[in-house]
Design a protein around this motif. Structure first.
Motif, PDB file in Angstrom:
ATOM      1  N   SER A  27     -25.793  -4.834  47.802  1.00 57.64           N
ATOM      2  CA  SER A  27     -25.995  -6.179  47.256  1.00 57.64           C
ATOM      3  C   SER A  27     -24.887  -7.121  47.699  1.00 57.64           C
ATOM      4  O   SER A  27     -25.151  -8.267  48.094  1.00 57.64           O
ATOM      5  N   ILE A  28     -23.653  -6.652  47.614  1.00 56.59           N
ATOM      6  CA  ILE A  28     -22.518  -7.486  48.045  1.00 56.59           C
ATOM      7  C   ILE A  28     -22.605  -7.765  49.545  1.00 56.59           C
ATOM      8  O   ILE A  28     -22.408  -8.905  49.990  1.00 56.59           O
ATOM      9  N   ALA A  29     -22.943  -6.744  50.321  1.00 57.40           N
ATOM     10  CA  ALA A  29     -23.081  -6.929  51.774  1.00 57.40           C
ATOM     11  C   ALA A  29     -24.217  -7.891  52.096  1.00 57.40           C
ATOM     12  O   ALA A  29     -24.070  -8.769  52.965  1.00 57.40           O
ATOM     13  N   ALA A  30     -25.343  -7.764  51.395  1.00 56.35           N
ATOM     14  CA  ALA A  30     -26.482  -8.656  51.637  1.00 56.35           C
ATOM     15  C   ALA A  30     -26.126 -10.091  51.267  1.00 56.35           C
ATOM     16  O   ALA A  30     -26.477 -11.035  52.000  1.00 56.35           O
ATOM     17  N   GLY A  31     -25.428 -10.266  50.152  1.00 51.90           N
ATOM     18  CA  GLY A  31     -24.999 -11.611  49.760  1.00 51.90           C
ATOM     19  C   GLY A  31     -24.062 -12.222  50.780  1.00 51.90           C
ATOM     20  O   GLY A  31     -24.182 -13.407  51.129  1.00 51.90           O
ATOM     21  N   ALA A  32     -23.134 -11.428  51.278  1.00 50.63           N
ATOM     22  CA  ALA A  32     -22.183 -11.922  52.281  1.00 50.63           C
ATOM     23  C   ALA A  32     -22.897 -12.266  53.589  1.00 50.63           C
ATOM     24  O   ALA A  32     -22.628 -13.313  54.195  1.00 50.63           O
ATOM     25  N   LEU A  33     -23.796 -11.398  54.021  1.00 53.94           N
ATOM     26  CA  LEU A  33     -24.533 -11.646  55.264  1.00 53.94           C
ATOM     27  C   LEU A  33     -25.404 -12.898  55.142  1.00 53.94           C
ATOM     28  O   LEU A  33     -25.407 -13.745  56.044  1.00 53.94           O
ATOM     29  N   ALA A  34     -26.120 -13.024  54.029  1.00 52.98           N
ATOM     30  CA  ALA A  34     -26.976 -14.198  53.842  1.00 52.98           C
ATOM     31  C   ALA A  34     -26.140 -15.480  53.789  1.00 52.98           C
ATOM     32  O   ALA A  34     -26.547 -16.513  54.332  1.00 52.98           O
ATOM     33  N   THR A  35     -24.978 -15.396  53.159  1.00 52.36           N
ATOM     34  CA  THR A  35     -24.082 -16.559  53.089  1.00 52.36           C
ATOM     35  C   THR A  35     -23.612 -16.965  54.478  1.00 52.36           C
ATOM     36  O   THR A  35     -23.527 -18.156  54.795  1.00 52.36           O
ATOM     37  N   TRP A  36     -23.332 -16.001  55.305  1.00 56.57           N
ATOM     38  CA  TRP A  36     -22.849 -16.266  56.662  1.00 56.57           C
ATOM     39  C   TRP A  36     -23.971 -16.801  57.565  1.00 56.57           C
ATOM     40  O   TRP A  36     -23.788 -17.765  58.299  1.00 56.57           O
ATOM     41  N   VAL A  37     -25.163 -16.157  57.463  1.00 54.39           N
ATOM     42  CA  VAL A  37     -26.281 -16.528  58.337  1.00 54.39           C
ATOM     43  C   VAL A  37     -26.936 -17.841  57.903  1.00 54.39           C
ATOM     44  O   VAL A  37     -27.285 -18.669  58.735  1.00 54.39           O
ATOM     45  N   TRP A  38     -27.125 -18.021  56.602  1.00 52.38           N
ATOM     46  CA  TRP A  38     -27.849 -19.183  56.112  1.00 52.38           C
ATOM     47  C   TRP A  38     -27.176 -19.729  54.858  1.00 52.38           C
ATOM     48  O   TRP A  38     -27.665 -19.553  53.754  1.00 52.38           O
ATOM     49  N   PRO A  39     -26.059 -20.392  55.009  1.00 51.00           N
ATOM     50  CA  PRO A  39     -25.355 -20.920  53.839  1.00 51.00           C
ATOM     51  C   PRO A  39     -26.194 -21.987  53.131  1.00 51.00           C
ATOM     52  O   PRO A  39     -26.811 -22.829  53.776  1.00 51.00           O
ATOM     53  N   LEU A  40     -26.228 -21.893  51.832  1.00 53.93           N
ATOM     54  CA  LEU A  40     -26.943 -22.867  51.007  1.00 53.93           C
ATOM     55  C   LEU A  40     -25.934 -23.567  50.102  1.00 53.93           C
ATOM     56  O   LEU A  40     -24.915 -22.992  49.747  1.00 53.93           O
ATOM     57  N   PRO A  41     -26.236 -24.794  49.695  1.00 48.49           N
ATOM     58  CA  PRO A  41     -25.298 -25.499  48.822  1.00 48.49           C
ATOM     59  C   PRO A  41     -25.218 -24.833  47.444  1.00 48.49           C
ATOM     60  O   PRO A  41     -26.210 -24.343  46.919  1.00 48.49           O
ATOM     61  N   TRP A  42     -24.026 -24.817  46.909  1.00 47.52           N
ATOM     62  CA  TRP A  42     -23.793 -24.245  45.579  1.00 47.52           C
ATOM     63  C   TRP A  42     -24.245 -25.259  44.525  1.00 47.52           C
ATOM     64  O   TRP A  42     -23.788 -26.396  44.519  1.00 47.52           O
TER      65      TRP A  42
END
Length: 163
Positions: A27-42
């Protein structure tokens, strides 16, 4: 309160695979990868109090995990998700939550979401909750019911699975 098991031969373990730590890491790895590949606004507020709440989630998650492990060890049963339950523990954090360690894991992932300001970690926490329920909690509940019968059913009826 602790209910000792008298027949370890019924159902020796809930799972052979230690799903929770694997799912937490994934889950942490998927969150980090998704953040890197497709950052979305917080969507949250970027201020000190919000950051304090995020850190508080992490501290609460770690404290809950440590408290649960200490409680299980004091009662002489395993805290390993692929181990065999030898006692039904209903005290400490288990008096309020049936799965305080997994709840602590989810709080840590939510803390990472606020610290990194990545909505993907909120999605990762939700995904962790769904997968740990399906792959670990449901088999664990069957195992505990098999091991402790009515004592577990009574505990299950008065204690929430998550919050």
């Amino acid at each position: 309160m602790t209910e000792q098991n008298v027949d370890l031969g019924k159902n020796p373990r809930a799972n052979r695979i230690p799903w929770p730590p694997l799912l937490l890491i994934a889950s942490i790895a998927a969150g980090a990868l998704a953040t890197w590949v497709w950052p979305l606004p917080w969507p949250g507020i970027n201020d000190g109090p919000a950051h304090g709440v995020g850190l508080g989630f992490g501290v609460a998650g770690i404290a809950l995990i440590v408290w649960a492990i200490i409680t299980l060890r004091k009662r002489g049963t395993t805290f390993l998700p692929d181990g065999t339950a030898t006692s039904l523990v209903t005290s400490g954090p288990f008096a309020r939550f049936r799965n305080p360690i997994y709840l602590g894991d989810a709080l840590i992932v939510l803390s990472i979401a606020e610290i990194t300001h990545s909505i993907w970690f909120v999605a990762a926490a939700l995904l962790f909750g769904i997968l740990v329920t399906a792959l670990q909690i449901v088999p664990e509940e069957r195992h505990l019911e098999s091991q402790f019968g009515d004592a577990y059913l009574d505990y299950k009826s008065r204690t929430r699975r998550w919050i």
